[in-house]
Design a protein around this motif. Structure first.
Motif, PDB file in Angstrom:
ATOM      1  N   LEU A 116       8.878  14.834 -51.885  1.00  8.31           N
ATOM      2  CA  LEU A 116       8.139  15.184 -50.669  1.00  8.31           C
ATOM      3  C   LEU A 116       7.047  16.210 -50.949  1.00  8.31           C
ATOM      4  CD1 LEU A 116      11.088  15.245 -48.138  1.00  8.31           C
ATOM      5  CD2 LEU A 116       9.087  13.735 -48.048  1.00  8.31           C
ATOM      6  N   LEU A 117       7.255  17.068 -51.969  1.00  3.17           N
ATOM      7  CA  LEU A 117       6.174  17.972 -52.362  1.00  3.17           C
ATOM      8  C   LEU A 117       4.975  17.176 -52.867  1.00  3.17           C
ATOM      9  CD1 LEU A 117       5.012  20.775 -52.840  1.00  3.17           C
ATOM     10  CD2 LEU A 117       6.191  20.811 -55.057  1.00  3.17           C
ATOM     11  N   TRP A 118       5.221  16.107 -53.615  1.00  8.80           N
ATOM     12  CA  TRP A 118       4.125  15.234 -54.048  1.00  8.80           C
ATOM     13  C   TRP A 118       3.375  14.682 -52.834  1.00  8.80           C
ATOM     14  CZ3 TRP A 118       2.584  13.425 -58.995  1.00  8.80           C
ATOM     15  CH2 TRP A 118       3.325  13.930 -60.063  1.00  8.80           C
ATOM     16  N   MET A 119       4.132  14.173 -51.864  1.00  9.22           N
ATOM     17  CA  MET A 119       3.499  13.599 -50.679  1.00  9.22           C
ATOM     18  C   MET A 119       2.729  14.658 -49.906  1.00  9.22           C
ATOM     19  SD  MET A 119       5.328  11.658 -47.463  1.00  9.22           S
ATOM     20  CE  MET A 119       4.427  11.353 -45.933  1.00  9.22           C
ATOM     21  N   LEU A 120       3.335  15.840 -49.723  1.00  8.54           N
ATOM     22  CA  LEU A 120       2.682  16.901 -48.961  1.00  8.54           C
ATOM     23  C   LEU A 120       1.396  17.343 -49.639  1.00  8.54           C
ATOM     24  CD1 LEU A 120       2.590  19.044 -46.731  1.00  8.54           C
ATOM     25  CD2 LEU A 120       4.126  20.449 -48.113  1.00  8.54           C
ATOM     26  N   ASP A 121       1.463  17.583 -50.945  1.00 12.21           N
ATOM     27  CA  ASP A 121       0.276  18.090 -51.618  1.00 12.21           C
ATOM     28  C   ASP A 121      -0.814  17.041 -51.704  1.00 12.21           C
ATOM     29  OD1 ASP A 121      -1.289  19.370 -54.138  1.00 12.21           O
ATOM     30  OD2 ASP A 121      -0.066  20.862 -53.104  1.00 12.21           O
ATOM     31  N   ALA A 122      -0.449  15.788 -51.931  1.00  6.58           N
ATOM     32  CA  ALA A 122      -1.455  14.723 -51.946  1.00  6.58           C
ATOM     33  C   ALA A 122      -2.149  14.625 -50.592  1.00  6.58           C
ATOM     34  CB  ALA A 122      -0.801  13.389 -52.304  1.00  6.58           C
ATOM     35  N   SER A 123      -1.379  14.720 -49.519  1.00  8.28           N
ATOM     36  CA  SER A 123      -1.944  14.606 -48.165  1.00  8.28           C
ATOM     37  C   SER A 123      -2.866  15.774 -47.848  1.00  8.28           C
ATOM     38  CB  SER A 123      -0.817  14.534 -47.144  1.00  8.28           C
ATOM     39  OG  SER A 123       0.064  13.467 -47.432  1.00  8.28           O
ATOM     40  N   ILE A 124      -2.432  16.994 -48.222  1.00  9.10           N
ATOM     41  CA  ILE A 124      -3.295  18.160 -48.012  1.00  9.10           C
ATOM     42  C   ILE A 124      -4.592  18.011 -48.784  1.00  9.10           C
ATOM     43  CG2 ILE A 124      -3.501  20.625 -48.535  1.00  9.10           C
ATOM     44  CD1 ILE A 124      -0.570  20.937 -47.737  1.00  9.10           C
ATOM     45  N   ASN A 125      -4.509  17.470 -50.004  1.00  7.45           N
ATOM     46  CA  ASN A 125      -5.718  17.271 -50.801  1.00  7.45           C
ATOM     47  C   ASN A 125      -6.656  16.234 -50.200  1.00  7.45           C
ATOM     48  OD1 ASN A 125      -5.967  18.791 -53.500  1.00  7.45           O
ATOM     49  ND2 ASN A 125      -3.798  18.279 -53.438  1.00  7.45           N
ATOM     50  N   ILE A 126      -6.100  15.202 -49.561  1.00  3.29           N
ATOM     51  CA  ILE A 126      -6.943  14.199 -48.906  1.00  3.29           C
ATOM     52  C   ILE A 126      -7.794  14.848 -47.823  1.00  3.29           C
ATOM     53  CG2 ILE A 126      -6.900  12.174 -47.385  1.00  3.29           C
ATOM     54  CD1 ILE A 126      -4.415  11.226 -48.960  1.00  3.29           C
ATOM     55  N   SER A 127      -7.211  15.800 -47.089  1.00  5.87           N
ATOM     56  CA  SER A 127      -7.970  16.515 -46.055  1.00  5.87           C
ATOM     57  C   SER A 127      -8.849  17.610 -46.633  1.00  5.87           C
ATOM     58  CB  SER A 127      -7.007  17.140 -45.040  1.00  5.87           C
ATOM     59  OG  SER A 127      -6.454  16.177 -44.190  1.00  5.87           O
ATOM     60  N   MET A 128      -8.335  18.341 -47.612  1.00  7.25           N
ATOM     61  CA  MET A 128      -9.017  19.547 -48.067  1.00  7.25           C
ATOM     62  C   MET A 128     -10.313  19.249 -48.815  1.00  7.25           C
ATOM     63  SD  MET A 128      -7.571  22.566 -50.564  1.00  7.25           S
ATOM     64  CE  MET A 128      -6.165  22.897 -49.493  1.00  7.25           C
ATOM     65  N   GLU A 129     -10.304  18.269 -49.704  1.00  6.08           N
ATOM     66  CA  GLU A 129     -11.486  18.032 -50.545  1.00  6.08           C
ATOM     67  C   GLU A 129     -12.738  17.729 -49.723  1.00  6.08           C
ATOM     68  OE1 GLU A 129     -14.532  16.568 -52.991  1.00  6.08           O
ATOM     69  OE2 GLU A 129     -13.574  15.424 -51.384  1.00  6.08           O
ATOM     70  N   PRO A 130     -12.661  16.821 -48.726  1.00  2.24           N
ATOM     71  CA  PRO A 130     -13.874  16.575 -47.934  1.00  2.24           C
ATOM     72  C   PRO A 130     -14.322  17.787 -47.115  1.00  2.24           C
ATOM     73  CG  PRO A 130     -12.330  14.760 -47.706  1.00  2.24           C
ATOM     74  CD  PRO A 130     -11.598  15.869 -48.379  1.00  2.24           C
ATOM     75  N   PHE A 131     -13.413  18.715 -46.775  1.00  2.00           N
ATOM     76  CA  PHE A 131     -13.828  19.907 -46.041  1.00  2.00           C
ATOM     77  C   PHE A 131     -14.795  20.748 -46.863  1.00  2.00           C
ATOM     78  CE2 PHE A 131     -10.656  19.589 -42.610  1.00  2.00           C
ATOM     79  CZ  PHE A 131     -11.359  20.202 -41.575  1.00  2.00           C
ATOM     80  N   ARG A 132     -14.584  20.834 -48.172  1.00  2.61           N
ATOM     81  CA  ARG A 132     -15.501  21.583 -49.028  1.00  2.61           C
ATOM     82  C   ARG A 132     -16.883  20.932 -49.024  1.00  2.61           C
ATOM     83  NH1 ARG A 132     -13.174  26.412 -49.362  1.00  2.61           N
ATOM     84  NH2 ARG A 132     -11.221  26.434 -50.512  1.00  2.61           N
TER      85      ARG A 132
END
Length: 500
Positions: A116-132
């Motif tokens: 679930l840490l893999w899923m959580l971090d992957a999902s956060i990265n999907i949102s975070m990268e385009p914000f930059r």
């Protein structure tokens, strides 16, 4: 925001509230990220992980970023939908991250929690990268430091509340201990609340912002043109790739034969993975998306290459702090490693307070960063803030009163706010709009690789050189921040550009 032929060729200045709305989603993203940072080691230890195992279990966080962010950056550069260019990724990532936050504290086993840490971090990265990339898309050059500072402000505010939640819930009477192998209610309810905050705040940004169409972004582009990617010699790619794969295999064999710590396999895997990437690049056609990303790595601006070194040492330090603060504080200040004990859970809650404190100081520092950068420049401001962070981390290993650790968090907070803003302001001024997303994704390599190195080396160093004392990892992190500050002096600061 239109693509009319008579549209202006310079990006208009945005108002305070427009910048607020476009950055507000970071409140929720960081809420989830802070819950992860402050509580995942606690969850892993509760489910039976030893201190030696924790770095390897944390490897999911950087590895998913290494894979996800360049892909999302590349795709978002080429996306245009009814929701725009970046916003579809904000929303998809937020939904998946919310589901992972709800499920993680209910994990029945250690390995399900790791998954679930893999899923959580992957999902956060999907949102975070385009914000930059979103800030680079929407703001003119002179407003980008303010935009990234606003993101840092929301990161600080979200992290303060998220990190404090278990501590606050415990003082409201929610159960802070549980049977062996069970996660306390304070942590479970914090994760549920975090999922709701993440989804609602990202939804606010999606609904309250608009994006420039690709044609208008091209007309607005203020960055120098990207240099052409070097022509690839496929034979050389294949030869070099095969060589690196062999070196990685030799390293793995040596680790096995010498019976070294298994965490060191991560370094061998990194070497082999680099070789495999070169092999794939040499074998596929130039038009393939992976080939274009690999070519962009070779064509990165010189400013980005120099910032890569700064980011390496900065994020090595941060990863050391995230994975070792809970075991360090509970062992050094609360004199226990028994996860079922009241003393351990009291210490773990205090780590949440410390994480809230550094994020609160980061929110205050974010307010000061934009005027600081105008007065001192981006580079000198970053050096100063990293030095404060280095002193703060080293002091955690030296102080013995847990209350005094709040002072340590002042320096850490200034460094955190700076790391989340000033390198991106330096980078975005040198990256063309058409490739803002992919270059921001590639830039993430230099956030992820040091975390993988930390995951492989820190456990080995703590066990064999520092007698199993996790506080030593925090001192190593402090020294790393000082090195990052020294490397920042090597980065050239862009001169302001004026267009007619």
């Amino acid at each position: 925001m239109t693509d009319r032929p008579d549209a202006p060729t310079r990006k208009p200045q945005l108002t305070f509230w427009q910048i607020w709305n476009m950055c507000f989603g970071f409140l929720g993203i960081q809420f989830g990220f802070a819950l992860q940072n402050a509580n995942v080691s606690r969850i892993f230890q509760t489910l039976g992980a030893s201190i030696d195992d924790i770095p390897m279990l944390w490897i999911a966080a950087p590895l998913t970023g290494l894979i996800v962010q360049p892909i999302v950056g590349y795709l978002s550069d080429r996306t245009w939908t009814g929701l725009g260019r970046r916003r579809p990724y904000f929303l998809i990532g937020a939904i998946l991250a919310t589901l992972a936050l709800i499920a993680m504290p209910n994990s029945p086993t250690l390995w399900i929690a790791a998954g679930l840490l893999w899923m959580l971090d992957a999902s956060i990265n999907i949102s975070m990268e385009p914000f930059r990339a979103f800030v680079g898309d929407q703001l003119p050059q002179q407003q980008r430091p303010a935009g990234y500072a606003m993101q840092s402000f929301f990161i600080g505010v979200g992290s303060v509340v998220a990190s404090l939640l278990p501590y606050l819930l415990a003082h409201l009477g929610v159960g802070n201990t549980a049977a062996a192998g069970a996660v306390p209610d304070t942590v479970r309810y914090s994760f549920y609340f975090g999922g709701a905050v993440l989804l609602l705040s990202v939804g606010w940004t999606v609904l309250r912002t608009r994006e420039y169409p690709p044609q208008q972004l091209q007309a607005f582009d203020e960055a120098p043109a990207a240099k052409a990617a070097p022509e690839r010699d496929r034979v050389r790619c294949l030869l070099f790739g095969a060589s690196w794969v062999v070196v990685g295999g030799i390293c793995a064999t040596a680790i096995s034969m010498l019976r070294l710590d298994r965490q060191l396999y991560v370094l061998a895997a990194l070497i082999a993975a680099f070789g495999l990437a070169l092999l794939v690049r040499g074998a596929i056609r130039d038009e393939h998306g992976f080939a274009r990303v690999m070519d962009d790595v070779g064509a990165m601006p010189s400013t980005m290459a120099r910032l890569a070194v700064v980011q390496f040492f900065s994020w090595f330090a941060l990863f050391a702090m995230w994975i070792y603060t809970t075991p360090a504080v509970t062992q050094l200040h609360y004199h226990t490693s028994d996860t079922a004990s009241a003393a351990y859970n009291e210490g773990a809650n205090w780590v949440g307070v410390l994480f809230a404190a550094y994020n609160g100081f980061a929110a205050l520092a974010a307010i000061a960063i934009a005027p600081m950068a105008r007065r001192w420049g981006l580079r000198r401001s970053h050096v100063f803030n990293l030095a404060l962070g280095g002193a703060g981390l080293i002091s955690v290993a030296l102080l013995r009163d847990p209350q005094m650790l709040l002072l340590s968090m002042v320096g850490v907070g200034f460094a955190w706010a700076s790391i989340l803003s000033l390198p991106y302001a330096l980078l975005s001024d040198s990256v063309p709009a058409a490739k803002m997303g992919v270059f921001m994704g590639i830039f993430n390599f230099f956030i992820v690789i040091p975390q993988l190195v930390a995951a492989s080396l820190l456990g080995f160093l703590i066990k064999h050189l520092f007698g199993g004392q996790p506080a030593a990892a925090l001192a190593i992190g402090g020294v790393s921040l000082f090195v990052a500050g020294a490397c920042t002096l090597w980065v050239r600061e862009p001169a302001p550009r004026v267009r007619a």
